[in-house]
Design an enzyme around this catalytic site. Structure first.
Site, PDB file in Angstrom:
ATOM      1  N   HIS A 131      -0.047  -3.286   6.384  1.00  0.00           N
ATOM      2  CA  HIS A 131       0.111  -3.955   5.097  1.00  0.00           C
ATOM      3  C   HIS A 131      -0.692  -5.264   5.095  1.00  0.00           C
ATOM      4  O   HIS A 131      -0.675  -6.022   6.059  1.00  0.00           O
ATOM      5  CB  HIS A 131       1.600  -4.268   4.903  1.00  0.00           C
ATOM      6  N   ASP A 172       1.439   0.933   7.726  1.00  0.00           N
ATOM      7  CA  ASP A 172       2.099  -0.054   6.876  1.00  0.00           C
ATOM      8  C   ASP A 172       3.573  -0.179   7.273  1.00  0.00           C
ATOM      9  O   ASP A 172       4.352   0.769   7.127  1.00  0.00           O
ATOM     10  CB  ASP A 172       1.979   0.377   5.415  1.00  0.00           C
TER      11      ASP A 172
END
Length: 232
Positions: A201, A170
């Protein structure tokens, strides 16, 4: 059929617009679908529709209603991505939790569904964590929630089940933040954490460039089982 509801804010500062998808027949429970920073766009509406098809009342509140009502943004477009981050900077997450609490109350009193859970994404994932700590929601799920590492002092307030999906690559929640989340929550009796190696993400977005099909399918299956168990 989908509809739009106006939900009174518990702060008495207006009404929260929400996309509502109802199941055929009686709802077995309700799911609040908490958006990313892109508003109640087509992807969020699709998530709500899927919950309705699975027998739940699904409600997706407009979290930016105070300053950008009705906005729908595309994360794959650079200009709209920048606009979304601008809204994120304006957003007060404390107001957001009041909004989630307002939706919970509306579902139980006006929609007549007693068991309420949530599934939140990005900023919505943070709000799912905050809802677990600050409201009486029955179960919460957060996907790639941001800034949770900065709110771990609230973990002792979590009394109902919470699941967090953490993609290890992420770019908005780095390794140090992920390590802090694990250190703070791994031993919590009400919290379940799942890591997704190599994913970034937004991997569970319904559509667009960010979606990873295998990762999204796995995470969504875990979410469905978790909420089915705890909202029964």
């Amino acid at each position: 059929m989908p509809e739009t509801a106006q939900i009174p804010s518990l702060k008495h500062d207006g009404e929260i617009p929400a996309y509502v998808a109802r199941p055929t027949g009686s709802a077995k429970a309700a799911i609040i679908v908490i958006p990313e920073i892109f508003g109640v766009n087509a992807g969020i509406r699709q998530k709500a529709d899927k919950w309705a098809a699975a027998g739940y009342l699904a409600v997706a509140p407009d979290i930016f209603w105070r300053f950008a009502p009705g906005v729908e943004l595309n994360p794959d477009l650079e200009a709209e991505l920048g606009q979304a981050f601008g809204y994120f900077q304006q957003y007060d997450a404390a107001d957001g939790v009041y909004d989630i609490e307002s939706v919970i109350k509306w579902i139980r009193s006006e929609a007549g569904v007693s068991k309420v859970g949530c599934a939140g994404y990005c900023l919505g994932g943070r709000l799912a964590y905050m809802a677990a700590a600050r409201t009486d929601i029955d179960a919460s799920v957060g996907y790639y929630g941001v800034m949770i590492d900065q709110m771990l002092d609230e973990a002792h307030h979590i009394a109902k089940p919470l699941m967090l999906h953490i993609p290890t690559a992420d770019h908005l929640v780095g390794p140090a933040a992920q390590a802090a989340i694990h250190a703070g929550l791994d031993e919590h009796p009400r919290v379940t954490l799942h890591d997704y190696p190599g994913l970034d993400h937004g991997f569970a977005a319904e559509m667009g460039d960010r979606r990873d099909e295998a990762g999204a399918t796995l995470a969504d299956s875990r979410t469905a089982a978790f909420l089915a168990e705890h909202l029964a």
